[in-house]
Design a protein around this motif. Structure first.
Motif, PDB file in Angstrom:
ATOM      1  N   LEU A   1      26.724  63.721   0.549  1.00 37.04           N
ATOM      2  CA  LEU A   1      27.704  62.639   0.484  1.00 37.04           C
ATOM      3  C   LEU A   1      28.408  62.762  -0.859  1.00 37.04           C
ATOM      4  O   LEU A   1      27.746  62.856  -1.894  1.00 37.04           O
ATOM      5  N   THR A   2      29.736  62.739  -0.865  1.00 38.39           N
ATOM      6  CA  THR A   2      30.444  62.823  -2.142  1.00 38.39           C
ATOM      7  C   THR A   2      31.381  61.633  -2.318  1.00 38.39           C
ATOM      8  O   THR A   2      31.708  60.933  -1.362  1.00 38.39           O
ATOM      9  N   GLY A   3      31.813  61.460  -3.535  1.00 35.70           N
ATOM     10  CA  GLY A   3      32.803  60.446  -3.879  1.00 35.70           C
ATOM     11  C   GLY A   3      32.274  59.452  -4.888  1.00 35.70           C
ATOM     12  O   GLY A   3      31.080  59.167  -4.937  1.00 35.70           O
ATOM     13  N   ARG A   4      33.196  58.934  -5.671  1.00 40.27           N
ATOM     14  CA  ARG A   4      32.805  57.894  -6.622  1.00 40.27           C
ATOM     15  C   ARG A   4      32.417  56.640  -5.865  1.00 40.27           C
ATOM     16  O   ARG A   4      32.597  56.569  -4.660  1.00 40.27           O
ATOM     17  N   TYR A   5      31.885  55.683  -6.568  1.00 46.37           N
ATOM     18  CA  TYR A   5      31.507  54.363  -6.019  1.00 46.37           C
ATOM     19  C   TYR A   5      30.382  54.415  -4.988  1.00 46.37           C
ATOM     20  O   TYR A   5      30.373  53.619  -4.055  1.00 46.37           O
ATOM     21  N   ALA A   6      29.439  55.315  -5.137  1.00 44.05           N
ATOM     22  CA  ALA A   6      28.329  55.367  -4.167  1.00 44.05           C
ATOM     23  C   ALA A   6      27.569  54.047  -4.176  1.00 44.05           C
ATOM     24  O   ALA A   6      27.187  53.547  -5.234  1.00 44.05           O
ATOM     25  N   PRO A   7      27.348  53.465  -2.994  1.00 47.29           N
ATOM     26  CA  PRO A   7      26.576  52.225  -2.946  1.00 47.29           C
ATOM     27  C   PRO A   7      25.114  52.481  -3.320  1.00 47.29           C
ATOM     28  O   PRO A   7      24.592  53.573  -3.108  1.00 47.29           O
ATOM     29  N   LYS A   8      24.464  51.474  -3.870  1.00 46.51           N
ATOM     30  CA  LYS A   8      23.069  51.629  -4.308  1.00 46.51           C
ATOM     31  C   LYS A   8      22.168  52.046  -3.156  1.00 46.51           C
ATOM     32  O   LYS A   8      21.206  52.782  -3.356  1.00 46.51           O
ATOM     33  N   GLU A   9      22.499  51.614  -1.942  1.00 50.53           N
ATOM     34  CA  GLU A   9      21.699  51.996  -0.776  1.00 50.53           C
ATOM     35  C   GLU A   9      21.745  53.509  -0.528  1.00 50.53           C
ATOM     36  O   GLU A   9      20.750  54.091  -0.095  1.00 50.53           O
ATOM     37  N   PHE A  10      22.881  54.147  -0.807  1.00 52.81           N
ATOM     38  CA  PHE A  10      22.979  55.603  -0.661  1.00 52.81           C
ATOM     39  C   PHE A  10      22.141  56.286  -1.742  1.00 52.81           C
ATOM     40  O   PHE A  10      21.481  57.281  -1.480  1.00 52.81           O
ATOM     41  N   ILE A  11      22.192  55.747  -2.950  1.00 56.73           N
ATOM     42  CA  ILE A  11      21.408  56.304  -4.056  1.00 56.73           C
ATOM     43  C   ILE A  11      19.921  56.215  -3.735  1.00 56.73           C
ATOM     44  O   ILE A  11      19.164  57.157  -3.965  1.00 56.73           O
ATOM     45  N   GLU A  12      19.502  55.099  -3.158  1.00 57.53           N
ATOM     46  CA  GLU A  12      18.089  54.910  -2.822  1.00 57.53           C
ATOM     47  C   GLU A  12      17.625  55.869  -1.732  1.00 57.53           C
ATOM     48  O   GLU A  12      16.513  56.390  -1.794  1.00 57.53           O
ATOM     49  N   VAL A  13      18.435  56.110  -0.724  1.00 57.26           N
ATOM     50  CA  VAL A  13      18.028  56.947   0.406  1.00 57.26           C
ATOM     51  C   VAL A  13      18.150  58.445   0.094  1.00 57.26           C
ATOM     52  O   VAL A  13      17.471  59.264   0.722  1.00 57.26           O
ATOM     53  N   ALA A  14      18.976  58.810  -0.865  1.00 55.54           N
ATOM     54  CA  ALA A  14      19.200  60.223  -1.190  1.00 55.54           C
ATOM     55  C   ALA A  14      17.967  60.837  -1.858  1.00 55.54           C
ATOM     56  O   ALA A  14      17.228  60.168  -2.574  1.00 55.54           O
ATOM     57  N   ASP A  15      17.787  62.139  -1.602  1.00 55.28           N
ATOM     58  CA  ASP A  15      16.698  62.890  -2.230  1.00 55.28           C
ATOM     59  C   ASP A  15      17.133  63.493  -3.559  1.00 55.28           C
ATOM     60  O   ASP A  15      16.311  63.773  -4.424  1.00 55.28           O
ATOM     61  N   LEU A  16      18.429  63.721  -3.710  1.00 56.83           N
ATOM     62  CA  LEU A  16      19.000  64.291  -4.927  1.00 56.83           C
ATOM     63  C   LEU A  16      20.276  63.519  -5.229  1.00 56.83           C
ATOM     64  O   LEU A  16      21.121  63.364  -4.349  1.00 56.83           O
ATOM     65  N   VAL A  17      20.395  63.018  -6.442  1.00 53.49           N
ATOM     66  CA  VAL A  17      21.598  62.286  -6.855  1.00 53.49           C
ATOM     67  C   VAL A  17      22.099  62.908  -8.149  1.00 53.49           C
ATOM     68  O   VAL A  17      21.342  63.031  -9.117  1.00 53.49           O
ATOM     69  N   THR A  18      23.365  63.297  -8.141  1.00 50.77           N
ATOM     70  CA  THR A  18      24.009  63.806  -9.350  1.00 50.77           C
ATOM     71  C   THR A  18      25.207  62.921  -9.649  1.00 50.77           C
ATOM     72  O   THR A  18      26.041  62.676  -8.774  1.00 50.77           O
ATOM     73  N   GLU A  19      25.266  62.449 -10.888  1.00 48.16           N
ATOM     74  CA  GLU A  19      26.401  61.633 -11.318  1.00 48.16           C
ATOM     75  C   GLU A  19      27.314  62.477 -12.195  1.00 48.16           C
ATOM     76  O   GLU A  19      26.882  63.019 -13.219  1.00 48.16           O
ATOM     77  N   PHE A  20      28.557  62.578 -11.788  1.00 43.03           N
ATOM     78  CA  PHE A  20      29.580  63.285 -12.549  1.00 43.03           C
ATOM     79  C   PHE A  20      30.240  62.256 -13.453  1.00 43.03           C
ATOM     80  O   PHE A  20      30.848  61.307 -12.956  1.00 43.03           O
ATOM     81  N   LYS A  21      30.119  62.444 -14.743  1.00 44.89           N
ATOM     82  CA  LYS A  21      30.611  61.455 -15.701  1.00 44.89           C
ATOM     83  C   LYS A  21      31.807  62.024 -16.464  1.00 44.89           C
ATOM     84  O   LYS A  21      31.718  63.081 -17.083  1.00 44.89           O
TER      85      LYS A  21
END
Length: 173
Positions: free
Chosen positions: A135-155
């Motif tokens: 899943l890509t794109g800014r504004y990821a909902p917290k529910e997506f962050i919780e369910v994901a196995d890998l999260v990368t934040e591009f800052k």
């Protein structure tokens, strides 16, 4: 080729490179013999990645949009395109022909209310065990962050856009 277990990856944040990272992963996966579905939401086929990815065996590109919503508000057609896109992606996932599915800019589509986050959460929950989803794109909902196995934040630290430089051919588009 099939993964024994597919994970959920999430690329988010306000920095440049989320789609580019997903494109790189798609090329790597196709090179390994994986079948890839690269579904872009809120975009049209005018982006240059379409020129090359369409030539790569094992990568199917689909677009469900009429342009990014950087400026302006979504219209009825935007809702329709995203909903149709998610339905098509679900149908294609159920064929089990894909090893990797990229949902490019899906986080932005959820942020603008073009699709309910529960639709995407259900898609993730019902995916075949061997399917990898990004899943890509800014504004990821917290529910997506919780369910994901890998999260990368591009800052974003610094970007020439703030100096008035618009998206450049071959670099940002």
């Amino acid at each position: 080729m099939m993964l024994s277990r597919g994970f959920v990856q999430l690329y988010t944040g306000n920095g440049k490179g989320k789609t580019t990272a997903a494109i790189g992963l798609s090329i790597r996966a196709a090179g390994a013999g994986f079948k890839v579905l690269f579904a872009q939401f809120l975009k049209t086929a005018k982006y240059n990645e379409h020129n090359i990815l369409a030539q790569i065996k094992n990568i199917d590109m689909k677009t469900f949009g009429r342009g990014c919503l950087i400026r302006g508000k979504p219209e009825n057609i935007d809702y329709k395109l995203v909903l149709e896109g998610v339905k098509e992606v679900k149908k294609l996932i159920n064929t089990t022909q894909y090893d990797l599915v990229i949902l490019d800019e899906i986080n932005v589509a959820v942020y603008y209310g073009l699709i309910e986050k529960d639709e995407i959460l259900n898609l993730i929950k019902e995916k075949p065990l061997s399917l990898e989803i990004v899943l890509t794109g800014r504004y990821a909902p917290k529910e997506f962050i919780e369910v994901a196995d890998l999260v990368t934040e591009f800052k974003e630290i610094k970007h020439y856009f703030h100096q008035g430089i618009l998206a450049r051919e071959g670099i940002e588009k």
